[in-house]
Scaffold this active site. Structure first.
Site, PDB file in Angstrom:
ATOM      1  N   ARG A  90       0.805  -1.222   0.000  1.00 49.70           N
ATOM      2  CA  ARG A  90       0.000   0.000   0.000  1.00 49.70           C
ATOM      3  C   ARG A  90       0.845   1.281   0.000  1.00 49.70           C
ATOM      4  O   ARG A  90       0.301   2.381  -0.104  1.00 49.70           O
ATOM      5  CB  ARG A  90      -0.956   0.005   1.204  1.00 49.70           C
ATOM      6  N   HIS A 168      -7.356  -2.619  12.220  1.00 50.57           N
ATOM      7  CA  HIS A 168      -7.386  -1.152  12.248  1.00 50.57           C
ATOM      8  C   HIS A 168      -8.393  -0.738  13.315  1.00 50.57           C
ATOM      9  O   HIS A 168      -9.428  -1.398  13.477  1.00 50.57           O
ATOM     10  CB  HIS A 168      -7.890  -0.579  10.912  1.00 50.57           C
ATOM     11  N   ASP A 170     -10.605   1.472  13.240  1.00 47.04           N
ATOM     12  CA  ASP A 170     -11.961   1.751  12.740  1.00 47.04           C
ATOM     13  C   ASP A 170     -12.750   0.489  12.374  1.00 47.04           C
ATOM     14  O   ASP A 170     -13.886   0.556  11.943  1.00 47.04           O
ATOM     15  CB  ASP A 170     -11.927   2.738  11.566  1.00 47.04           C
ATOM     16  N   CYS A 264     -14.093   2.702   6.153  1.00 47.68           N
ATOM     17  CA  CYS A 264     -12.805   2.584   5.458  1.00 47.68           C
ATOM     18  C   CYS A 264     -12.832   3.265   4.091  1.00 47.68           C
ATOM     19  O   CYS A 264     -11.811   3.723   3.594  1.00 47.68           O
ATOM     20  CB  CYS A 264     -12.445   1.128   5.204  1.00 47.68           C
ATOM     21  N   ASN A 523      20.665 -19.570  58.153  1.00 46.84           N
ATOM     22  CA  ASN A 523      21.132 -20.563  59.111  1.00 46.84           C
ATOM     23  C   ASN A 523      21.711 -21.766  58.373  1.00 46.84           C
ATOM     24  O   ASN A 523      22.744 -22.311  58.755  1.00 46.84           O
ATOM     25  CB  ASN A 523      19.910 -20.983  59.957  1.00 46.84           C
ATOM     26  N   MET A 635      17.758 -17.905  46.553  1.00 44.89           N
ATOM     27  CA  MET A 635      16.776 -16.968  46.042  1.00 44.89           C
ATOM     28  C   MET A 635      16.416 -15.945  47.111  1.00 44.89           C
ATOM     29  O   MET A 635      16.445 -14.740  46.880  1.00 44.89           O
ATOM     30  CB  MET A 635      15.524 -17.716  45.606  1.00 44.89           C
ATOM     31  N   ASP A 655      22.718 -19.501  39.695  1.00 51.62           N
ATOM     32  CA  ASP A 655      21.686 -20.407  40.194  1.00 51.62           C
ATOM     33  C   ASP A 655      21.340 -21.402  39.105  1.00 51.62           C
ATOM     34  O   ASP A 655      21.391 -21.084  37.927  1.00 51.62           O
ATOM     35  CB  ASP A 655      20.432 -19.620  40.602  1.00 51.62           C
ATOM     36  N   VAL A 679      26.213 -24.437  41.057  1.00 52.71           N
ATOM     37  CA  VAL A 679      27.059 -23.494  41.777  1.00 52.71           C
ATOM     38  C   VAL A 679      28.391 -24.105  42.202  1.00 52.71           C
ATOM     39  O   VAL A 679      29.427 -23.444  42.221  1.00 52.71           O
ATOM     40  CB  VAL A 679      26.294 -22.855  42.967  1.00 52.71           C
TER      41      VAL A 679
HETATM   42  N1  ARG Z   1      -7.092  -4.134   2.334  1.00 53.10           N
HETATM   43  C1  ARG Z   1      -6.954  -2.941   3.104  1.00 53.10           C
HETATM   44  C2  ARG Z   1      -5.816  -3.107   4.081  1.00 53.10           C
HETATM   45  O1  ARG Z   1      -5.664  -4.153   4.608  1.00 53.10           O
HETATM   46  C3  ARG Z   1      -8.217  -2.637   3.829  1.00 53.10           C
HETATM   47  C4  ARG Z   1      -8.150  -1.326   4.537  1.00 53.10           C
HETATM   48  C5  ARG Z   1      -9.338  -1.052   5.352  1.00 53.10           C
HETATM   49  N2  ARG Z   1      -9.282   0.244   5.855  1.00 53.10           N
HETATM   50  C6  ARG Z   1      -9.602   0.616   7.089  1.00 53.10           C
HETATM   51  N3  ARG Z   1      -9.563   1.849   7.387  1.00 53.10           N
HETATM   52  N4  ARG Z   1      -9.856  -0.266   8.020  1.00 53.10           N
HETATM   53  O2  ARG Z   1      -5.066  -2.202   4.305  1.00 53.10           O
END
Ligand code: ARG
Length: 701
Positions: A90, A168, A170, A264, A523, A635, A655, A679
């Protein structure tokens, strides 16, 4: 079209599932229909365009996910933080989005390379504009939140995403008008859920079920009282209606195949900009941090700590050093919903080396003790790190630095000292809060830090290669010799396993030859050492044959009894009753020892201190001024000593149990080294190595 609300969308001319970068895309490569996608997109476009302005960015061949404009960047007012995509698949979209933003006259901020942040996909403004919710864990890195907070001058609440399907923010979180929140709680870790609950009152939280979540119900476009989404269950529609929202469903199944839906596919370009810092009833304080902040991971640790503690942060300044080697500094404003949460966070930040601002003008707060042995609730508790406190305008180094103490200040000199709670006397002045306190974390050079990390990861794995043990033995032998020649101080903290594993003779030799200046234990080490010296067994096991001897279970009691008859170990040595062994050498060579009792002790020996407070004080006295502490298979006593020892004292912990070694390493001071091994074997290698060093010495002369 009613208001001045604007969105950015991108037509799906080149939309396609071409690769897999989230779980939804799996099995869907080339399985989406472009025709259906275009139809679905068009419907969504129409619904939005009826209620707001929609801008379009030109789709680009070869960038099939560009339809998801939520990931173009994060806009606030005239400013935008451009996305830095995690996946190369991307990254090619970035310049096109950048161009669009610039053409609109936005000021564009770009993150440093390798610091992923996926725009409004992972950063959602509270609909009242009070703060920014930001996600991390899959696509966006937490460190980016700091920069976003600074650039957009907004408080950031970071949320840790835990479920890969909701990669994500969102996809599982949707702030709505009037402070409502539509979200899927299991997508977040416990801390994040707590943070959400602290900020959003219960009547405003609309938590959804998994069935709605996987239909992307949280991935909604909210315009006033309208919530536009792919699909909602009847329950969800009813719940939203109750809160005054109307749901508009529009199928987006073709886009679900790529892991996206309504939200998205849009980027809200007009976000509420609140020039005035929101009045949230939050407390806030500013701290400053300096050091190799990025390399050491200090900033992300600090931000993590703020979030985990239930606070939020805003980065006011982040001065990256010019060079990779140079130090950087950051001012971080921490907000918290209550004084208690703030105190907890501040105390931890100070441990990390942060200084509360404006420290320059502020003295540490002192409160006078009115009940012996009891501090005010907000007392500052000390750490192993060198600490300075500001008294009447002057920074004073704290004496007797140790963990879990209280700092007592006598103003006349002024002197600051660590004291234990129980030692507080009426009239003592103790430090409360976190103003005027700074802890000095030495900025070790980076190679050293790396070496230490390597060491600990080796310990963490629990396997000790022979070579590794040898290397540590060589180092310890070198230190022992050097310290002996320089008149340094070495303390040994030892458990009975030293005797059981045949290390008694070696330890005796170290004492006899002047390598040890104090011996600490319980001890048991003394009992079995004396048993071995008198009867040749350790817990009834013949040390030469390695087999149990008949009646051996009484041996250690006989040893105890003999010493008790003499009145003390020293008397037994004087009277010729005890003629060899570790404790014998201590007496003969004037090496002080301290034996701390415990609930399981037999006897005890007359020397064992059964008053634990007395024993702790005795230990503390003996380790004062130590250069090196060797912790051999115990310990209990090793951790006890660890707590009393300030950073900067070298500690070597041996240890067979990796957990003990890791526990000591956890104190995080670079000087501690751990080795997982037997040890007895360790001591025998150590003595051999010292012999070798001595011979070499002779040859050289
Ligand atoms: N295929 C995209 C990715 O994986 C989907 C993105 C979805 N976008 C979002 N804002 N959740 O990046």
């Amino acid at each position: 079209m009613t208001s001045s609300i604007r969105f950015l969308m991108c037509a799906p001319h080149h939309y396609e599932v071409d690769y897999v970068i989230n779980p939804w895309m799996e099995g869907n490569i080339h399985r989406s229909s472009l025709e259906t996608a275009q139809e679905q997109w068009q419907n969504l476009y129409q619904i939005i365009a009826d209620r707001a302005d929609v801008d379009l960015v030109k789709p680009q061949q070869g960038w099939p996910d560009m339809v998801f404009t939520a990931n173009a960047g994060l806009i606030l007012g005239n400013q935008v933080v451009l996305s830095r995509f995690l996946h190369p698949e991307r990254q090619g979209e970035e310049p096109f989005f950048k161009e669009w933003f610039e053409a609109q006259g936005h000021q564009v901020f770009t993150l440093p390379p390798e610091l992923p942040f996926e725009g409004a996909g992972d950063a959602l403004l509270d609909r009242e504009g009070r703060w920014l919710w930001a996600g991390y864990g899959f696509r966006t890195e937490l460190d980016s939140h700091g920069l976003v907070a600074e650039w957009l001058n907004i408080e950031v609440l970071s949320l840790h995403l835990m479920d890969e399907r909701f990669y994500h923010l969102d996809t599982c979180f949707c702030p709505l008008t009037n402070g409502y929140l539509l979200y899927y709680p299991p997508a977040f870790d416990a801390y994040s859920n707590r943070l959400i609950e602290l900020r959003v009152p219960p009547e405003k939280r609309i938590a959804i079920e998994e069935a709605d979540a996987i239909n992307f119900a949280c991935n909604s476009v909210n315009i006033d009282s309208l919530v536009i989404m792919n699909k909602a269950s009847d329950e969800l529609k009813a719940r939203l209606a109750e809160a005054g929202f109307e749901v508009v469903e529009t199928p987006l199944t073709e886009f679900l195949k790529a892991g996206g839906a309504a939200k998205c596919l849009t980027l809200r370009v007009t976000e509420p900009l609140h020039p005035e810092p929101a009045k949230t009833g939050l407390l806030s304080r500013t701290v400053t941090m300096t050091g190799h902040l990025l390399d050491s991971g200090l900033v992300s640790r600090a931000l993590d700590l703020v979030m985990e503690g239930g606070g939020s942060f805003q980065v006011l300044n982040f001065d990256l050093g010019e060079q990779r080697q140079s130090t950087s500094s950051a001012d971080i404003r921490v907000s918290a919903p209550s004084q208690e949460i703030m105190d907890e966070i501040m105390a931890q930040l100070i441990d990390l080396g942060a200084v509360a601002l404006p420290a320059e003008q502020q003295d540490a707060h002192l409160v006078t003790i009115t009940q012996a042995g009891v501090a005010p609730d907000d007392f500052y508790s000390s750490t192993i790190y060198p600490t300075e406190v500001r008294v009447r305008g002057e920074w004073v180094r704290v004496q007797g630095q140790r963990m879990d103490g209280v700092i007592v200040v006598s103003e006349s000199e002024p002197v600051a000292t660590c004291k234990l709670l129980r030692d507080l006397a009426v009239g003592d002045q103790v430090i409360v809060g976190y103003d005027g306190i700074r802890s000095v974390r030495s900025t070790k050079d980076r190679s050293r830090a790396a070496a230490a990390t390597e060491e600990f990861s080796f310990m963490g794995s629990g396997v000790s290669s022979e070579r590794r043990v040898e290397l540590i033995v060589e180092q310890v032998a070198w230190d022992l010799r050097r310290l002996r020649d320089q008149g340094g101080k070495v303390a040994v903290v030892a458990g009975p396993v030293v005797i059981h594993t045949g290390g008694g003779d070696h330890l005796s030799r170290l004492i006899r030859e002047g390598y040890v200046q104090a011996l600490l234990g319980g001890n048991a080490i003394a009992v079995h050492d004396i048993e071995q010296a008198m009867l040749g067994t350790s817990l009834g096991v013949d040390m030469k044959q390695g087999t149990s001897v008949r009646g051996g279970h009484r041996h250690h009691l006989r040893a105890i009894n003999s010493i008790r008859r003499c009145g003390s170990i020293a008397n037994a040595v004087d009277q010729g009753v005890l003629t060899r062994g570790v404790l014998y050498e201590c007496v003969k060579n004037d090496v002080p020892f301290s034996l701390a009792g415990s609930i399981r002790d037999d006897g005890p020996l007359p020397d064992t201190k059964m008053d634990l407070l007395e024993a702790q004080a005795d230990y503390a006295r003996l380790i004062e001024g130590c250069d090196l502490i060797l912790m051999l298979s115990t310990m209990l006593h090793a951790i006890g000593v660890g707590n009393m020892t300030p950073a900067g004292v070298k500690m070597v912990c041996v240890d067979i149990n990796p957990a003990v070694v890791t526990k000591l390493a956890d104190r995080g001071s670079l000087e501690s080294t751990g080795v997982v091994t037997d040890v007895g074997l360790f001591l025998s290698l150590l003595v051999k190595q010292l012999d070798r060093l001595t011979q070499r010495h002779v040859v050289v002369q």
